[in-house]
Design an enzyme around this catalytic site. Structure first.
Site, PDB file in Angstrom:
ATOM      1  N   ASP A 156       0.909  -1.139   0.000  1.00  0.00           N
ATOM      2  CA  ASP A 156       0.000   0.000   0.000  1.00  0.00           C
ATOM      3  C   ASP A 156       0.950   1.191   0.000  1.00  0.00           C
ATOM      4  OD1 ASP A 156      -1.423   2.296   0.900  1.00  0.00           O
ATOM      5  OD2 ASP A 156      -3.058   0.968   1.482  1.00  0.00           O
ATOM      6  N   HIS A 157       1.099   1.829  -1.141  1.00  0.00           N
ATOM      7  CA  HIS A 157       2.198   2.803  -1.226  1.00  0.00           C
ATOM      8  C   HIS A 157       2.021   3.990  -0.285  1.00  0.00           C
ATOM      9  CE1 HIS A 157      -0.403   4.986  -4.043  1.00  0.00           C
ATOM     10  NE2 HIS A 157       0.377   6.014  -3.878  1.00  0.00           N
TER      11      HIS A 157
ATOM     12  N   HIS B 148      -5.792   2.821   0.986  1.00  0.00           N
ATOM     13  CA  HIS B 148      -5.072   3.984   1.522  1.00  0.00           C
ATOM     14  C   HIS B 148      -5.830   4.722   2.637  1.00  0.00           C
ATOM     15  CE1 HIS B 148      -2.935   3.008  -2.043  1.00  0.00           C
ATOM     16  NE2 HIS B 148      -3.631   3.753  -2.883  1.00  0.00           N
TER      17      HIS B 148
HETATM   18  C1  BG6 Z   1      -3.468   4.560  -6.416  1.00  0.00           C
HETATM   19  C2  BG6 Z   1      -4.776   4.623  -7.149  1.00  0.00           C
HETATM   20  O1  BG6 Z   1      -3.459   3.485  -5.522  1.00  0.00           O
HETATM   21  O2  BG6 Z   1      -3.253   5.766  -5.714  1.00  0.00           O
HETATM   22  C3  BG6 Z   1      -4.812   5.808  -8.072  1.00  0.00           C
HETATM   23  O3  BG6 Z   1      -4.974   3.436  -7.888  1.00  0.00           O
HETATM   24  C4  BG6 Z   1      -4.479   7.077  -7.337  1.00  0.00           C
HETATM   25  O4  BG6 Z   1      -6.084   5.929  -8.699  1.00  0.00           O
HETATM   26  C5  BG6 Z   1      -3.197   6.919  -6.534  1.00  0.00           C
HETATM   27  O5  BG6 Z   1      -4.335   8.112  -8.282  1.00  0.00           O
HETATM   28  C6  BG6 Z   1      -2.953   8.114  -5.652  1.00  0.00           C
HETATM   29  O6  BG6 Z   1      -1.668   8.035  -5.112  1.00  0.00           O
HETATM   30  P1  BG6 Z   1      -0.856   9.326  -4.716  1.00  0.00           P
HETATM   31  O7  BG6 Z   1       0.407   8.811  -4.130  1.00  0.00           O
HETATM   32  O8  BG6 Z   1      -0.647  10.113  -5.989  1.00  0.00           O
HETATM   33  O9  BG6 Z   1      -1.704  10.083  -3.756  1.00  0.00           O
END
Ligand code: BG6
Length: 499
Positions: A179-180, A242
């Site tokens: 989960d980045h 997230h």
């Molecule tokens: C991803 C989603 O997990 O997270 C995307 O699949 C989204 O739709 C992205 O744009 C958002 O990540 P960040 O790091 O740009 O807030």
């Protein structure tokens, strides 16, 4: 468990010609290499199309040059990259990959350590894991780990099936579900802010906090991901993972130790305490939105229904706002409001902790009450913390006026996602699974989200599209808070920069 600071491993990236590998994984690996954090390693890029090692190395070099900062050692770095043209359903292809892996293991002295990174279409995750086992790639003398990108299933049932498939080849502690958001600097900071400060933890409960707001807004639309997004929507794409992960970090009890197991088990307890929202209650607690056309940076942008690969009559939500209740001693009665959406006014992820009003307002004026104290955690694009207090207005009299105490994390240019991947890759190499999601968290968050998607999928939302591109979402998202006597703290006025 002690983690090796300079890990050694063979890293196999499935989906090596894809966008994620190109934008995030290669530059992140290079950064680790350039910082001297990798000991002995080699990378095998695995993908369908046929490429020579040299062609692949050139792609890696271009990716690092374009998305990172390549230095003189870039050629030495890319010389450790190999390519295997692969058919995910064909055993002979896995056997050839296994042979290459053994050769590289011997050549580079990699101690039989293997990382399998699945950065590709999720429909193949299960098949690949089963083949890795069947075709003997997981039979190693060192460690073996599976790093797997989202989405982890589409709902609880499909997640269970997938989990079962990958568990045939890997044990739970060998699975690193990405989960980045958990790699973001300020998301990782939530625990430190809470547990390393004597002044917050005593107040971190329903006696002193009135509500918590978590916003993650995006300016981009669905871009070229219409096919995936139509079946996902914002609820599955952002909330199940997230948003709920951030809530669990905000709500968890202090772990008895900072170990992976202790932290994860406290997070799991939050998910278990989440009040299930089902049936008719869904519309009281959750709001869905879909963007219409609008203007962003003075450019007219199309409605979601006009995007590529999107049904012109689509019922998919591109915005979600919700009220979560955590039914335990600490949080009973405190709403956690979340909202996320595409094509909103700003790209911003922020958490606002609103403290309760003081028992008696000595500074009351009919036209103005004292502002509540807020703790704002700026996740991105700026990173920092702001504490909103009240102080005396300078000059004559005793009027109170709002003041802000700011901590801005070092100036990181742009968004911090590449850095998040770098950290998570390094953690997976070191064997630290703390910032990855455990199966129990995944299962509980799907069961929470499934109740909502079930209602939404079975009722067409007649108001779609119900927010203009470039706005902060549908009016109903504001009403959700108004009926509890709250409002969304504007995400732009509480920017660190504006203070
Ligand atoms: C991803 C989603 O997990 O997270 C995307 O699949 C989204 O739709 C992205 O744009 C958002 O990540 P960040 O790091 O740009 O807030």
């Amino acid at each position: 468990m002690a983690h090796t600071e300079k890990p050694t491993a063979l890293i196999m990236i499935f989906g090596a010609t894809g966008d994620l590998a190109n934008r995030k994984l290669f530059p992140s690996l290079y950064n680790l290499y350039a910082k001297g954090k990798l000991d002995k390693f080699a990378v095998v890029g695995v993908a369908r199309r046929s490429l020579t090692n040299e062609e692949f190395q050139l792609r890696v070099k271009e990716s690092v040059t374009e998305h990172g900062e390549a230095e003189a050692n870039i050629d030495e770095f890319v010389s450790k990259f190999y390519y295997h043209s692969h058919d995910v359903t064909d055993s002979s292809s896995y056997i050839a990959l296994g042979k290459l892996a053994e050769d590289l293991d011997g050549h580079y002295g990699l101690d039989g350590n293997r990382i399998f990174y699945l950065a590709m279409a999720p429909e193949f995750f299960g098949t690949i894991a089963e083949h890795l086992k069947k075709d003997n790639l997981t039979n190693v003398s060192g460690f073996k780990r599976l790093v797997i990108e989202k989405p982890f299933g589409h709902d609880l049932e499909s997640a269970k099936v997938l989990n079962k498939q990958i568990r045939t080849a890997f044990s739970e502690d060998e699975i690193y579900r990405i989960d980045h958001y958990l790699g973001k600097e300020m998301v990782q900071n939530i625990e430190v802010i809470r547990f390393a400060n004597a002044m917050f933890e005593p107040l971190w409960n329903n006696r002193y906090i009135s509500n918590i707001q978590v916003t993650s807004s995006e300016t981009l639309g669905v871009e070229e991901r219409g096919r995936y997004y139509e079946k996902s929507g914002a609820l599955r794409d952002m909330v199940q993972n997230h948003m709920l992960q951030m809530v669990s970090l905000l709500a968890m009890e202090p772990p008895i130790k900072l170990t992976t197991d202790e932290i994860r088990s406290e997070k799991v307890r939050v998910f278990r305490a989440l009040r299930p929202i089902t049936g008719e209650a869904v519309n009281d607690y959750f709001v869905r939105g879909q963007y219409g056309k609008g203007s962003m940076n003075e450019k007219v942008v199309p409605a979601y229904r006009q995007e590529e690969m999107v049904d012109p009559d689509s019922n998919t939500e591109t915005f979600v706002a919700g009220k979560l209740m955590i039914d335990n001693f600490r949080w009973a009665g405190v709403p956690f409001y979340i909202r996320t959406g595409k094509r909103m006014k700003a790209k911003s992820t922020k958490i606002v902790i609103q403290f309760k009003d003081i028992p008696m307002d000595l500074y009351y004026k009919p036209e103005k009450t004292v502002n509540p104290n807020l703790l704002v955690i700026h996740i991105q694009p700026e990173e920092g913390i702001t504490l909103h207090l009240n102080a005396k207005k300078s000059g004559q009299g005793t009027d109170a006026t709002p003041v802000k105490l700011n901590y801005a994390n070092k100036g990181i240019d742009g968004l911090n996602t590449p850095e998040a991947y770098e950290k998570l890759l390094y953690d997976s190499l070191r064997g630290d699974a703390t910032n990855f999601t455990h199966w129990d968290e995944v299962a509980l968050s799907w069961s929470f989200v499934d109740n909502i998607s079930e209602v939404w999928e079975n009722t067409k939302e007649p108001s779609f599209p119900n927010y203009e591109s470039g706005s902060m979402g549908p009016d109903a998202a504001d009403k959700l808070l108004e009926k509890d006597g709250f409002f969304w703290w504007p995400i732009t006025e509480i920017d660190v920069e504006n203070c």
